[in-house]
Design an enzyme around this catalytic site. Structure first.
Site, PDB file in Angstrom:
ATOM      1  N   GLU A 346       0.944  -1.363  -0.214  1.00 21.66           N
ATOM      2  CA  GLU A 346       0.015  -0.006   0.194  1.00 21.66           C
ATOM      3  C   GLU A 346       0.711   1.267  -0.095  1.00 21.66           C
ATOM      4  O   GLU A 346       0.627   2.168   0.610  1.00 21.66           O
ATOM      5  CB  GLU A 346      -0.943   0.046   1.306  1.00 21.66           C
ATOM      6  CG  GLU A 346      -1.835  -1.180   1.343  1.00 21.66           C
ATOM      7  CD  GLU A 346      -2.810  -1.076   2.421  1.00 21.66           C
ATOM      8  OE1 GLU A 346      -4.015  -1.176   2.190  1.00 21.66           O
ATOM      9  OE2 GLU A 346      -2.178  -1.010   3.352  1.00 21.66           O
TER      10      GLU A 346
HETATM   11  C1  NGO Z   1      -4.116  -4.572   4.640  1.00 22.79           C
HETATM   12  C2  NGO Z   1      -3.076  -3.563   5.100  1.00 22.79           C
HETATM   13  C3  NGO Z   1      -3.181  -3.424   6.434  1.00 22.79           C
HETATM   14  C4  NGO Z   1      -4.421  -3.543   7.043  1.00 22.79           C
HETATM   15  C5  NGO Z   1      -5.093  -4.937   6.797  1.00 22.79           C
HETATM   16  C6  NGO Z   1      -6.465  -4.978   7.468  1.00 22.79           C
HETATM   17  C7  NGO Z   1      -2.010  -5.354   4.239  1.00 22.79           C
HETATM   18  C8  NGO Z   1      -0.938  -6.280   3.659  1.00 22.79           C
HETATM   19  N1  NGO Z   1      -1.959  -4.133   4.418  1.00 22.79           N
HETATM   20  O1  NGO Z   1      -3.294  -5.834   4.542  1.00 22.79           O
HETATM   21  O2  NGO Z   1      -2.341  -2.316   6.995  1.00 22.79           O
HETATM   22  O3  NGO Z   1      -4.171  -3.555   8.759  1.00 22.79           O
HETATM   23  O4  NGO Z   1      -5.083  -4.799   5.364  1.00 22.79           O
HETATM   24  O5  NGO Z   1      -7.181  -6.105   7.171  1.00 22.79           O
END
Ligand code: NGO
Length: 535
Positions: A346
């Site tokens: 992200e």
């Molecule tokens: C995503 C995000 C995390 C969140 C999570 C919540 C990943 C790999 N990055 O998973 O920052 O906490 O969802 O479900």
């Protein structure tokens, strides 16, 4: 033999007759690879039973002590552990094998390999006869796996914290077992809410019962930094201090000594710790502590909300890499396991060019300090060495980058969010959890195959499975356990058991038996309506 098996454990809860129900040889999670019951060969653990471990092996001895410690409270027996005699024997490949292949009866084991032993460190062969129990394995990790099987083969009352009158019968027959995938993990997010080393140790104890062998710790994120780093004290003083975590409700951090002790505790239970330092995004807490880590050097505000994708390290600043090198060096030095997870997810606040520049600078740093890179699958947008391990976490049915990395020789950890994320709600009524990847009750967690999930990522490309538990909505160890159980056993079985054994009806009935076990162990779990729970 006592006729009335109703008794009280020290906490005063009644342990009833069903707690002494006899177990079938295959009533185990993960289900063993090969199970051959012999109903005429049950063994009963008694007052005088002793445990014998492989001669000259301190590690086997520790596994024997571990077994004795599991059995002593409920049986009330002494269960001495030694190398001389004992009806329960935990032996390593080569110990006292009369016929040279480990088989008294000479029958085939159903596995290739020639010497009659399941290959790999975690395989084991377990024989239960009226005279006793013999476990054979190539390595202590296999003995430890067998001990988890033995625990589940005993009546549920074995997990009570105090003496229970009853018969400790192990079902007769033979199990030959080994894992399908080498990596079977759980991830715990310490950044959104911190959990203490003692809480994590207790969590490890509940995970190893299902033959989980990796614990990935998400140590840093926008809301907190949870591992002390030499030379950068404000990371934990400020971003591990009061007011950190989601809603400011999850302060705390691991000291270097605390982390080292935790790693050793895990290793004694054959669990490898995989530390994650998330970068280049998810770094607000680091930037709060050290404003020079932002692009313009201007201080940023503390964040305790659950937004993602807004923070980034500056790919063009040398200070960034000096910081990362210090962190990577320290984490690598504190971690004996082979992996270092660099996040990479992200990074919406990083341009594609900066992301590439950044990852290409960090990959050699991790290698320099002797570790193998793991990263969320976004990392596959950059060309990776084949030793790098992408962790697939999306809901999508395809992922070009992950498939390309697999084609290039990388092994993949499978954590599809719609199946393996332990932080998703079970049902719309679940008080804990998120739901962006959907609702995940037990059948949803069980009903997939890691080698079928992504085109281009087949059996030979899968390192294993991992169930991530993000902690945005969690506030206690009981919350952690409620989200973990009963879904984790589903992921554990997918990771360990042969594909051909996969069967929802069989699984849900085997899972049902864990209600009294978890109650006896004081482990909170979600009583999913999909499971016909035992009393
Ligand atoms: C995503 C995000 C995390 C969140 C999570 C919540 C990943 C790999 N990055 O998973 O920052 O906490 O969802 O479900």
């Amino acid at each position: 033999m006592p006729t009335d098996r109703r008794s009280k454990n020290p906490e005063g809860a009644a342990v009833s007759e069903p707690a002494f129900q006899r177990r079938g040889l295959g009533d185990v999670i993960p289900v063993p690879a090969d199970v051959r019951p012999d109903p005429a060969a049950d063994f009963t653990i008694g007052e005088g039973t002793a445990i014998r471990t492989a001669p000259g092996s301190a590690a086997a001895r520790r596994v024997g002590e571990h077994l004795a410690a599991l059995l002593r409270p409920a049986t009330g027996y002494a269960l001495p552990v030694g190398e001389e005699t004992g009806a329960i024997a935990l032996l390593l490949d080569g110990d006292g094998r009369a016929d040279g292949n480990g088989y008294a009866d000479g029958d085939p084991d159903g596995f290739a390999g020639g010497d009659g032993f399941p290959d790999g460190d975690e395989g084991y062969r377990l024989e239960i006869s009226a005279a006793g129990v013999t476990v054979r394995a190539a390595a202590p990790a296999g003995l430890f796996a067998a001990v988890q099987t033995l625990r589940q083969l005993l009546p549920a009352a074995i997990d009570a914290p105090g003496p229970q009158p009853g018969d400790w019968v192990l079902p007769g027959g033979r199990i030959v077992d080994r894992p399908r995938f080498a990596y079977r993990g759980v991830m715990l997010d310490l950044a959104r809410h911190f959990f203490t080393a003692d809480e994590i140790k207790s969590y490890i104890d509940s995970l190893v019962q299902f033959k989980i062998n990796h614990l990935h710790l998400h140590l840093t994120d926008d809301q907190g930094w949870r591992l002390e780093i030499d030379g950068w004290p404000r990371l934990t003083e400020v971003s591990g201090g009061a007011g950190t975590g989601v809603d400011g409700a999850g302060p705390g951090y691991l000291t270097r000594a605390g982390y080292t002790d935790l790693v050793a505790y895990a290793a004694e239970r054959f669990v490898t710790i995989v530390p994650e330092i998330d970068m280049p995004g998810h770094v607000n807490a680091a930037q709060v502590a050290y404003p020079e880590l932002t692009a313009d050097g201007v201080a940023v505000a503390v964040r305790t909300d659950i937004e993602v994708g807004y923070s980034s390290l500056a790919a063009g600043k040398e200070e960034t890499y000096a910081f990362i090198e210090d962190v990577v060096r320290e984490v690598a030095a504190l971690t004996p396991g082979p992996y270092l997870h660099i996040g990479g997810d992200e990074a919406q606040a990083t341009t594609a060019d900066d992301y590439r520049t950044f990852i290409q600078r960090v990959l050699p740093l991790v290698a320099k300090y002797g570790k193998r890179v793991v990263g969320w699958h976004e990392m596959t947008g950059v060309e990776l060495p084949e030793t790098a391990v992408p962790q697939f976490w999306a809901v999508a049915a395809t992922d070009e980058g992950t498939a390309r990395a697999a084609a290039n020789g990388s092994k993949v950890i499978m954590s599809p969010a719609d199946r393996a994320y332990l932080d998703m709600k079970y049902t719309a009524a679940s008080p804990l959890g998120l739901d962006w990847a959907g609702l995940i009750d037990v059948e949803q967690a069980y009903g997939w195959d890691p080698a079928d999930r992504l085109p281009g990522v087949g059996e030979e490309h899968v390192l294993g499975v991992e169930a991530p538990l993000w902690s945005e909505t969690l506030r206690s160890l009981a919350d952690v356990r409620t989200m973990t159980f009963p879904r984790l056993p589903a992921v554990a079985e997918i990771g360990w058991s042969p594909r051909a054994t996969h069967d929802w009806q069989s699984f849900r009935h085997r899972l049902a038996a864990f209600a009294p076990r978890w109650r006896n162990q004081g482990i909170a779990f979600h009583p999913s309506s999909e499971i016909p729970w035992a009393e």
